[in-house]
Write an enzyme that holds these catalytic residues in place. Sequence first.
Site, PDB file in Angstrom:
ATOM      1  N   HIS A 107       0.741  -1.450  -0.822  1.00 12.37           N
ATOM      2  CA  HIS A 107       0.056   0.295   0.188  1.00 12.37           C
ATOM      3  C   HIS A 107       0.781   1.658  -0.349  1.00 12.37           C
ATOM      4  CE1 HIS A 107      -3.406  -2.879   0.646  1.00 12.37           C
ATOM      5  NE2 HIS A 107      -3.646  -2.687   2.175  1.00 12.37           N
ATOM      6  N   HIS A 142      -2.305   3.305   5.146  1.00 12.04           N
ATOM      7  CA  HIS A 142      -1.471   2.104   6.620  1.00 12.04           C
ATOM      8  C   HIS A 142      -0.577   1.753   5.540  1.00 12.04           C
ATOM      9  CE1 HIS A 142      -4.913  -0.531   5.413  1.00 12.04           C
ATOM     10  NE2 HIS A 142      -3.548  -1.476   5.376  1.00 12.04           N
TER      11      HIS A 142
END
Length: 218
Positions: A107, A142
């Site tokens: 991510h 995150h």
Amino acid sequence: MTKLLVRGAGLTAAITAAVGLLTAPAATAEAAPFPALALPFEAGQQVYSAGIHSDDGSTGVRNAIDFSPADRTVRAPLAGTVHLQHCAGGDWVTIDHAGGWRTGYYHLEGIKVTDGERVEAGAVLGSTGNALPCGGSSTGAHVHFTLWTLPDATAGDWDGMAIGQVSTTVAAAVGEPVDGKTLGGWRFTAGAEQYTGTATHVTDNAVTQLPGHFRAKL
């Protein structure tokens, strides 16, 4: 807070294709003792963790934990060699450390490292985000932090591999549980359910229930 799905052939065949081995390796047998990893961000700040979970968020070895540090900057927890895993949607970061250990960072946005680069502990890898270069899903910026043990170098080439396959067949072969591991002076313990657990500061035994916020003091 990553939840990923995969469909495919039987586990043995999938591991052979994904990891490049004739049989599933004994992940812990080939690795040195767990290294002295820091947290994958700068200490001293507030951080939110969604808790310990399996790499796909539903089944299998619980080798993942999500972190959202206040400064959104993700850093190498230990020296090692970067390997960028490439997909049509972009790249994600893994680092190979001494003793056969690998850490992963999914991510990330604004990746600051290059493939094959040697980094020291604390080096900036990128920013927390919701990037999905190889598929999957994300809710809230995150880093999806993961642990693996690699039996040899050939097991770590995951270029073009959907994250769903990495998070299931590869994780089943070489994923290493987060439960009981200490990162940057915090011992993480898995809960009974996915996305739960505790973070215990080892010097004063202060316990944070996960999911939850804590100040990542040294």
